[in-house]
Design a protein around this motif. Structure first.
Motif, PDB file in Angstrom:
ATOM      1  N   SER A  75       0.860  -1.178   0.000  1.00  0.00           N
ATOM      2  CA  SER A  75       0.000   0.000   0.000  1.00  0.00           C
ATOM      3  C   SER A  75       0.896   1.227   0.000  1.00  0.00           C
ATOM      4  N   PHE A  76       0.393   2.300  -0.599  1.00  0.00           N
ATOM      5  CA  PHE A  76       1.188   3.520  -0.666  1.00  0.00           C
ATOM      6  C   PHE A  76       0.271   4.726  -0.841  1.00  0.00           C
ATOM      7  N   THR A  77       0.826   5.888  -0.570  1.00  0.00           N
ATOM      8  CA  THR A  77       0.095   7.143  -0.666  1.00  0.00           C
ATOM      9  C   THR A  77       0.828   8.076  -1.613  1.00  0.00           C
ATOM     10  N   VAL A  78       0.066   8.771  -2.429  1.00  0.00           N
ATOM     11  CA  VAL A  78       0.610   9.788  -3.323  1.00  0.00           C
ATOM     12  C   VAL A  78       0.055  11.134  -2.858  1.00  0.00           C
ATOM     13  N   GLY A  79       0.944  12.070  -2.594  1.00  0.00           N
ATOM     14  CA  GLY A  79       0.514  13.391  -2.139  1.00  0.00           C
ATOM     15  C   GLY A  79       0.012  13.368  -0.710  1.00  0.00           C
ATOM     16  N   SER A  80      -0.951  14.233  -0.433  1.00  0.00           N
ATOM     17  CA  SER A  80      -1.526  14.359   0.910  1.00  0.00           C
ATOM     18  C   SER A  80      -3.048  14.258   0.825  1.00  0.00           C
ATOM     19  N   PRO A  81      -3.568  13.060   0.571  1.00  0.00           N
ATOM     20  CA  PRO A  81      -5.023  12.922   0.433  1.00  0.00           C
ATOM     21  C   PRO A  81      -5.741  13.230   1.746  1.00  0.00           C
ATOM     22  N   ALA A  82      -6.985  13.656   1.626  1.00  0.00           N
ATOM     23  CA  ALA A  82      -7.784  14.026   2.795  1.00  0.00           C
ATOM     24  C   ALA A  82      -8.133  12.814   3.669  1.00  0.00           C
ATOM     25  N   GLU A  83      -8.305  11.669   3.045  1.00  0.00           N
ATOM     26  CA  GLU A  83      -8.694  10.465   3.787  1.00  0.00           C
ATOM     27  C   GLU A  83      -7.502   9.544   4.007  1.00  0.00           C
ATOM     28  N   GLU A  84      -7.552   8.805   5.123  1.00  0.00           N
ATOM     29  CA  GLU A  84      -6.515   7.809   5.389  1.00  0.00           C
ATOM     30  C   GLU A  84      -6.872   6.509   4.681  1.00  0.00           C
ATOM     31  N   LEU A  85      -5.884   5.688   4.457  1.00  0.00           N
ATOM     32  CA  LEU A  85      -6.089   4.399   3.817  1.00  0.00           C
ATOM     33  C   LEU A  85      -6.688   3.421   4.819  1.00  0.00           C
ATOM     34  N   ASP A  86      -7.810   2.797   4.453  1.00  0.00           N
ATOM     35  CA  ASP A  86      -8.475   1.819   5.306  1.00  0.00           C
ATOM     36  C   ASP A  86      -8.112   0.416   4.817  1.00  0.00           C
ATOM     37  N   PHE A  87      -6.842   0.055   4.998  1.00  0.00           N
ATOM     38  CA  PHE A  87      -6.381  -1.254   4.539  1.00  0.00           C
ATOM     39  C   PHE A  87      -5.462  -1.851   5.576  1.00  0.00           C
ATOM     40  N   ASP A  88      -5.798  -3.044   6.069  1.00  0.00           N
ATOM     41  CA  ASP A  88      -4.980  -3.772   7.028  1.00  0.00           C
ATOM     42  C   ASP A  88      -4.228  -4.867   6.267  1.00  0.00           C
ATOM     43  N   PRO A  89      -2.915  -4.737   6.096  1.00  0.00           N
ATOM     44  CA  PRO A  89      -2.175  -5.746   5.332  1.00  0.00           C
ATOM     45  C   PRO A  89      -2.201  -7.125   5.978  1.00  0.00           C
ATOM     46  N   ASN A  90      -2.567  -7.190   7.252  1.00  0.00           N
ATOM     47  CA  ASN A  90      -2.668  -8.477   7.940  1.00  0.00           C
ATOM     48  C   ASN A  90      -4.090  -9.018   7.951  1.00  0.00           C
ATOM     49  N   GLY A  91      -5.025  -8.273   7.385  1.00  0.00           N
ATOM     50  CA  GLY A  91      -6.425  -8.691   7.351  1.00  0.00           C
ATOM     51  C   GLY A  91      -6.681  -9.727   6.269  1.00  0.00           C
ATOM     52  N   GLN A  92      -7.911 -10.207   6.242  1.00  0.00           N
ATOM     53  CA  GLN A  92      -8.347 -11.181   5.239  1.00  0.00           C
ATOM     54  C   GLN A  92      -8.947 -10.415   4.061  1.00  0.00           C
ATOM     55  N   HIS A  93      -8.487 -10.730   2.851  1.00  0.00           N
ATOM     56  CA  HIS A  93      -8.916  -9.949   1.692  1.00  0.00           C
ATOM     57  C   HIS A  93      -9.311 -10.830   0.516  1.00  0.00           C
ATOM     58  N   LEU A  94     -10.277 -10.319  -0.252  1.00  0.00           N
ATOM     59  CA  LEU A  94     -10.768 -10.930  -1.483  1.00  0.00           C
ATOM     60  C   LEU A  94     -10.632  -9.900  -2.598  1.00  0.00           C
ATOM     61  N   PHE A  95      -9.969 -10.266  -3.675  1.00  0.00           N
ATOM     62  CA  PHE A  95      -9.793  -9.389  -4.831  1.00  0.00           C
ATOM     63  C   PHE A  95     -10.476 -10.022  -6.039  1.00  0.00           C
ATOM     64  N   PHE A  96     -11.373  -9.289  -6.671  1.00  0.00           N
ATOM     65  CA  PHE A  96     -12.134  -9.740  -7.837  1.00  0.00           C
ATOM     66  C   PHE A  96     -11.246  -9.579  -9.063  1.00  0.00           C
ATOM     67  N   SER A  97     -10.961 -10.668  -9.758  1.00  0.00           N
ATOM     68  CA  SER A  97     -10.088 -10.624 -10.928  1.00  0.00           C
ATOM     69  C   SER A  97     -10.870 -10.666 -12.240  1.00  0.00           C
ATOM     70  N   ARG A  98     -11.648 -11.698 -12.466  1.00  0.00           N
ATOM     71  CA  ARG A  98     -12.381 -11.900 -13.720  1.00  0.00           C
ATOM     72  C   ARG A  98     -13.797 -12.344 -13.435  1.00  0.00           C
ATOM     73  N   PRO A  99     -14.737 -12.089 -14.297  1.00  0.00           N
ATOM     74  CA  PRO A  99     -14.636 -11.418 -15.582  1.00  0.00           C
ATOM     75  C   PRO A  99     -14.671  -9.905 -15.420  1.00  0.00           C
ATOM     76  N   LYS A 100     -14.283  -9.223 -16.497  1.00  0.00           N
ATOM     77  CA  LYS A 100     -14.411  -7.779 -16.547  1.00  0.00           C
ATOM     78  C   LYS A 100     -14.452  -7.351 -18.003  1.00  0.00           C
ATOM     79  N   GLY A 101     -15.143  -6.264 -18.260  1.00  0.00           N
ATOM     80  CA  GLY A 101     -15.198  -5.732 -19.612  1.00  0.00           C
ATOM     81  C   GLY A 101     -16.310  -6.317 -20.451  1.00  0.00           C
TER      82      GLY A 101
END
Length: 145
Positions: A36-62
């Motif tokens: 995870s990374f930040t570019v600039g100074s966004p108003a909101e903080e990142l809500d991501f726990d690298p140690n949490g359980q995550h699901l990423f949707f890959s396919r289908p798309k388009g």
């Protein structure tokens, strides 16, 4: 090993995973990197726990056309979690029909009508409750021509 891209100001999570030539993800804990990374100074903080359980949707798309509409691959990537009959699951909703997925494998959806198809995937616990995380509930429209 590297790439470059211009990002707008904001918070980002980058997941890179190995995949086969037909876009199926290689499913194991050693086939991915995440940061995870930040570019600039966004108003909101990142809500991501690298140690949490995550699901990423890959396919289908388009958009899919011709023979590619007959058998549409559904694929996702799990991070820091697994799914099973007595554990976490992936809840899939295709248009209005819901399925509970218990294996981390690609699935093929057949018999879809042409047009816009709405797909939603959610990482849920063994009671069916959504597991918190910014990517654990994703809805996407896919077009079949």
């Amino acid at each position: 090993p590297s790439f470059s891209k211009n990002f707008k100001e904001g918070n980002y999570v980058l997941l890179a995973f190995l995949s086969r030539s037909y876009h199926e993800s290689v499913k194991n804990e050693q086939s991915s990197v995440i940061t995870s990374f930040t570019v600039g100074s966004p108003a909101e903080e990142l809500d991501f726990d690298p140690n949490g359980q995550h699901l990423f949707f890959s396919r289908p798309k388009g958009t899919y056309s011709g023979a590619d509409t007959e058998k549409v691959m559904l694929d996702f990537f799990l991070y820091n979690t697994s799914i099973s009959a007595d554990g976490n699951k992936v809840k899939l909703t295709v248009n209005e029909e819901t399925f509970m997925l218990e294996e981390w494998v690609p699935y093929y959806i057949e018999g879809l009508e042409k047009g816009v198809v709405t797909l939603k995937i959610e990482l849920v616990d063994n009671q069916g409750n959504l597991i918190p995380g910014p990517f654990n509930s994703t809805e996407r429209n896919v077009t079949l021509e």
